[in-house]
Scaffold this active site. Structure first.
Site: not given
Ligand code: PMP
Length: 282
Positions: A31, A98, A145, A177, A201
């Protein structure tokens, strides 16, 4: 309210998703969330390229090009008269009986997108937010993601139950993070954040902040840092599409610096604002 389902614009109440959609049963999909300011998408190319990359990493081909997706999403913004908010989109591996095994190329992915009106997080950006620490128990492909967000949800929920906004996650003492944001610290004038590897991410906002540093002679480094470094930091902030650049003023009840947003964080907020104006006008 219009939504997109597989390239069609339909009323949300008309949407039919099969109960054996693999997104619903397995979280088998990816997503993105894109911010909309003044009716225009911010950093759309970056988000849509990451969507395609996330798809590749789970061996799912996204048949749309970035340009095709941009056209669809812009049309959705228009149809819904969205001025300030977000667009959410997800692609799953489609509908099939499934089975853990991928269904094969004859099953087409399901692409859906919807818009949401959302104010900017003005108060958090101005005053900063409180955070907790939380062990990062997620899987080892956090660069994707993916729809599987349970680890993130549990971390966020724990933070909110503690009266905080975000959970700063760590693996064996190394900060990774947040639950929905990247974590950056400032030490002796240098911005430091976890490298863009499989444990975080690679946030689009994170990348924008580092680009701003590069273009404005502010020093930064993508390197791991520990909980001790975090606690000794001069400034801490988080970055994300919905959170933008938000100062962290407290970690587990301890003040960061003097407990107010620091000068480098504020400078980055100002410069980030300019990037939004450049791309979306004001
Ligand atoms: N880390 C995680 C786990 C996230 O869900 C997000 C939000 N999408 C981010 C970092 C920040 O990413 P972005 O700046 O692309 O929104």
């Amino acid at each position: 309210e219009f939504v997109i389902v597989n390239g069609e614009f339909i009323e949300r109440s008309e949407v039919k998703i099969d109960m054996e959609d693999r997104g619903y049963q397995f979280g088998d999909g990816v997503y993105e969330v894109i911010r909309v300011y003044n009716g225009k998408m911010f950093t759309a190319n970056e988000h849509l390229n990451r969507l395609i990359e996330s798809g590749k990493k789970i061996k799912m081909d996204i048949s749309y090009t970035v340009e095709e997706m941009k056209e669809m999403l812009n049309k959705l913004i228009q149809k819904n008269n969205l001025d300030l908010g977000t667009i959410y989109m997800q692609i799953t591996r489609g509908t099939a009986p499934r089975n853990h095994v991928f269904p094969g190329d004859h099953v087409l992915p399901t692409f859906v997108a919807n818009t949401k009106e959302a104010a900017r997080p003005i108060e958090n950006m101005k005053s900063g937010v409180k955070t907790i620490l939380n062990e990062d128990i997620r899987w080892l492909l956090c660069d994707i993601k993916s729809l599987n967000l349970l680890g993130n949800l549990m971390a966020k929920q724990k933070a909110v139950e503690a009266g905080c906004f975000e959970a700063i996650q760590h693996r064996n003492g190394t900060v990774t993070e947040g639950s929905l944001s990247n974590v950056l610290i400032v030490k002796d004038g240098k911005v430091i954040t976890h490298p863009a590897d499989n444990l975080v991410l690679n946030g689009i906002t994170r990348q924008k902040v580092l680009e701003i540093c590069r273009n404005n002679g502010m020093s930064y480094e993508e390197t791991t840092f520990t909980l001790d470094d975090l606690n000794a930091a001069d400034e801490v902030f988080i970055s994300g599409t919905t959170t933008e650049v938000t100062p962290v003023i407290e970690i587990e009840g301890n003040k960061v610096g003097d407990g107010t947003p620091g000068p480098i964080t504020k400078k980055l907020q100002e410069l980030f604002e300019k990037e939004i104006e450049k791309e979306c006008g004001n």
